[in-house]
Design a protein around this motif. Sequence first.
Motif, PDB file in Angstrom:
ATOM      1  N   PRO A  53       0.840  -1.202   0.000  1.00 26.69           N
ATOM      2  CA  PRO A  53       0.000   0.000   0.000  1.00 26.69           C
ATOM      3  C   PRO A  53       0.876   1.253   0.000  1.00 26.69           C
ATOM      4  N   THR A  54       0.409   2.283  -0.638  1.00 32.31           N
ATOM      5  CA  THR A  54       1.207   3.494  -0.791  1.00 32.31           C
ATOM      6  C   THR A  54       1.671   4.042   0.549  1.00 32.31           C
ATOM      7  N   GLU A  55       0.802   3.984   1.559  1.00 39.53           N
ATOM      8  CA  GLU A  55       1.153   4.553   2.864  1.00 39.53           C
ATOM      9  C   GLU A  55       2.228   3.742   3.587  1.00 39.53           C
ATOM     10  N   GLN A  56       2.530   2.532   3.106  1.00 40.47           N
ATOM     11  CA  GLN A  56       3.571   1.703   3.718  1.00 40.47           C
ATOM     12  C   GLN A  56       4.842   1.643   2.873  1.00 40.47           C
ATOM     13  N   ALA A  57       4.834   2.295   1.724  1.00 43.54           N
ATOM     14  CA  ALA A  57       5.940   2.161   0.768  1.00 43.54           C
ATOM     15  C   ALA A  57       7.247   2.725   1.308  1.00 43.54           C
ATOM     16  N   GLU A  58       7.186   3.797   2.102  1.00 42.96           N
ATOM     17  CA  GLU A  58       8.427   4.356   2.630  1.00 42.96           C
ATOM     18  C   GLU A  58       9.057   3.396   3.638  1.00 42.96           C
ATOM     19  N   GLY A  59       8.215   2.695   4.406  1.00 44.42           N
ATOM     20  CA  GLY A  59       8.738   1.699   5.333  1.00 44.42           C
ATOM     21  C   GLY A  59       9.457   0.576   4.604  1.00 44.42           C
ATOM     22  N   LEU A  60       8.866   0.101   3.502  1.00 47.98           N
ATOM     23  CA  LEU A  60       9.520  -0.926   2.694  1.00 47.98           C
ATOM     24  C   LEU A  60      10.816  -0.378   2.099  1.00 47.98           C
ATOM     25  N   SER A  61      10.799   0.853   1.640  1.00 45.94           N
ATOM     26  CA  SER A  61      12.006   1.467   1.079  1.00 45.94           C
ATOM     27  C   SER A  61      13.116   1.511   2.121  1.00 45.94           C
ATOM     28  N   PHE A  62      12.773   1.880   3.362  1.00 44.48           N
ATOM     29  CA  PHE A  62      13.762   1.925   4.440  1.00 44.48           C
ATOM     30  C   PHE A  62      14.382   0.553   4.677  1.00 44.48           C
ATOM     31  N   LEU A  63      13.531  -0.483   4.757  1.00 45.84           N
ATOM     32  CA  LEU A  63      14.053  -1.828   5.018  1.00 45.84           C
ATOM     33  C   LEU A  63      14.969  -2.299   3.903  1.00 45.84           C
ATOM     34  N   VAL A  64      14.536  -2.151   2.667  1.00 47.18           N
ATOM     35  CA  VAL A  64      15.343  -2.623   1.543  1.00 47.18           C
ATOM     36  C   VAL A  64      16.659  -1.846   1.464  1.00 47.18           C
ATOM     37  N   ALA A  65      16.608  -0.554   1.705  1.00 42.97           N
ATOM     38  CA  ALA A  65      17.813   0.279   1.606  1.00 42.97           C
ATOM     39  C   ALA A  65      18.865  -0.109   2.634  1.00 42.97           C
ATOM     40  N   ASN A  66      18.429  -0.642   3.789  1.00 43.44           N
ATOM     41  CA  ASN A  66      19.355  -0.944   4.877  1.00 43.44           C
ATOM     42  C   ASN A  66      19.549  -2.435   5.129  1.00 43.44           C
ATOM     43  N   MET A  67      18.957  -3.248   4.317  1.00 40.32           N
ATOM     44  CA  MET A  67      18.943  -4.695   4.523  1.00 40.32           C
ATOM     45  C   MET A  67      20.314  -5.330   4.295  1.00 40.32           C
ATOM     46  N   PRO A  68      20.748  -6.234   5.179  1.00 43.85           N
ATOM     47  CA  PRO A  68      22.010  -6.940   4.941  1.00 43.85           C
ATOM     48  C   PRO A  68      21.889  -7.898   3.761  1.00 43.85           C
ATOM     49  N   GLN A  69      23.019  -8.279   3.213  1.00 41.91           N
ATOM     50  CA  GLN A  69      23.025  -9.117   2.020  1.00 41.91           C
ATOM     51  C   GLN A  69      22.317 -10.453   2.248  1.00 41.91           C
ATOM     52  N   ARG A  70      22.450 -11.036   3.442  1.00 42.08           N
ATOM     53  CA  ARG A  70      21.808 -12.328   3.690  1.00 42.08           C
ATOM     54  C   ARG A  70      20.307 -12.252   3.485  1.00 42.08           C
ATOM     55  N   ASP A  71      19.695 -11.084   3.804  1.00 46.22           N
ATOM     56  CA  ASP A  71      18.251 -10.927   3.645  1.00 46.22           C
ATOM     57  C   ASP A  71      17.877 -10.565   2.216  1.00 46.22           C
ATOM     58  N   LEU A  72      18.740  -9.824   1.536  1.00 46.48           N
ATOM     59  CA  LEU A  72      18.506  -9.565   0.112  1.00 46.48           C
ATOM     60  C   LEU A  72      18.507 -10.872  -0.672  1.00 46.48           C
ATOM     61  N   ASP A  73      19.292 -11.822  -0.211  1.00 51.35           N
ATOM     62  CA  ASP A  73      19.397 -13.115  -0.895  1.00 51.35           C
ATOM     63  C   ASP A  73      18.241 -14.059  -0.596  1.00 51.35           C
ATOM     64  N   SER A  74      17.576 -13.893   0.573  1.00 51.58           N
ATOM     65  CA  SER A  74      16.721 -14.980   1.045  1.00 51.58           C
ATOM     66  C   SER A  74      15.288 -14.631   1.410  1.00 51.58           C
ATOM     67  N   LEU A  75      14.986 -13.368   1.717  1.00 53.46           N
ATOM     68  CA  LEU A  75      13.633 -13.060   2.166  1.00 53.46           C
ATOM     69  C   LEU A  75      12.616 -13.226   1.036  1.00 53.46           C
ATOM     70  N   THR A  76      11.368 -13.461   1.422  1.00 56.35           N
ATOM     71  CA  THR A  76      10.291 -13.617   0.449  1.00 56.35           C
ATOM     72  C   THR A  76       9.378 -12.400   0.475  1.00 56.35           C
ATOM     73  N   THR A  77       8.643 -12.225  -0.583  1.00 59.29           N
ATOM     74  CA  THR A  77       7.692 -11.120  -0.665  1.00 59.29           C
ATOM     75  C   THR A  77       6.662 -11.207   0.449  1.00 59.29           C
ATOM     76  N   GLU A  78       6.145 -12.401   0.673  1.00 58.67           N
ATOM     77  CA  GLU A  78       5.097 -12.599   1.679  1.00 58.67           C
ATOM     78  C   GLU A  78       5.600 -12.242   3.082  1.00 58.67           C
ATOM     79  N   TYR A  79       6.813 -12.652   3.388  1.00 57.81           N
ATOM     80  CA  TYR A  79       7.400 -12.366   4.698  1.00 57.81           C
ATOM     81  C   TYR A  79       7.504 -10.859   4.910  1.00 57.81           C
ATOM     82  N   LEU A  80       8.028 -10.146   3.925  1.00 56.32           N
ATOM     83  CA  LEU A  80       8.192  -8.707   4.036  1.00 56.32           C
ATOM     84  C   LEU A  80       6.855  -8.002   4.205  1.00 56.32           C
TER      85      LEU A  80
END
Length: 398
Positions: A53-80
Amino acid sequence: MNYKQFLYAFAFVGLVSCTENKVSDTYKNEVKIALQNAKTNAKTFEKAFQQIPTEQAEGLSFLVANMPQRDLDSLTTEYLLENIDLAYKAKNEFAWARTLPDSIFYNDVLPYTSLNERRDNWRADFYKRFAPKVKDAKDIYEAILAVNQNIMDEVDVVYSTKRPKADQSPYESMECGLASCTGLSVLLTDAFRSVGIPARIAGTPNWTTKVGNHNWVEVYIDGEWKFTEYYYPGQFDDAWFLGDAGKANPNDPKNWIYASSFKKQPYHFPLVWDLSIEYVNAENVTDRYIKLFEAKEAKLAAEKDGKIPVHILLFKDQSCSPGDGRVVQELVVKVDGKEIARGNSAGPQEDMNKFFSFRIEQNAKFTVDFKDERGLTKTKSLKAAKVNEQFRLYVQEL
């Protein structure tokens, strides 16, 4: 550029075109780099940005921008998406969360992890457990107390040196019922975050005053960070370890006090179980603990001038190990037959560095009353010769 690199680059161009309308301008460059680093898992984040949802997009942007490589490699859309949605649900539901600065919400409520623990999907379960506990809380103080008073019954985990490993995830600790100070801190941090209370893990890799490390929890209240612990419900900025934390060496990073951060920081949180891990971000909060300790010492000095701290440990017998042989009993300290202190000794489920402590004039002789193996009162005579001296007493003499 080889063929695989070409495919990554081609895929990334497609991702940008699909997600750029949802990515916050604040984190656009960092998200771009993260998507490139995610490589074959980049589709996870493409779907997340498309569905968020648009109102949550900045929160997702923050997480992705700061996420360690292990999570970039392994997390799922549903989990996020589930974690983000439930974090925003708590933010909108509870009064103390609605007024949080965005920077605190993003860094200390929204994240799904604190350190390097396994990425459990804990948020929905913990919300169900703890939202009913805080629903009648009048303010954040009452909410913190409600969580801390009930967490042991809810998760059924106690402190033990026999835990499988130090860096346990919430469900790893709940499966075995045991956890180190780190595992307990992960549990408490996640419980707080599940109901919109900003929380993070603090700790030191090595005390200045003695050998050993310790981790605990900080909560954000009325614009300030205050520390608490799994076993200290409702108690802020005062615990058994403050004397050690307050003597941290600000000139040596091995003795600093660190506070965990999801957002990238100049420092990383030293994980004593694996010092090669450097992706857990941290702030240096040593000065705050030094000031807290100095303030407490000044107050104690004004109240009890000329006295020194003394610590008592009670064991079943002399064959017991420090971790598992401790006994919980009421101890009574007397000088010339007059009681000067009373309290319980620390048990096997409490931190190794917790003791029954009191203050007394240096070189004073005193006695400690406790029960022997038959339940009869036993008296031990001692002398307070050194500052922070530790005395070991035994229920049964071999």
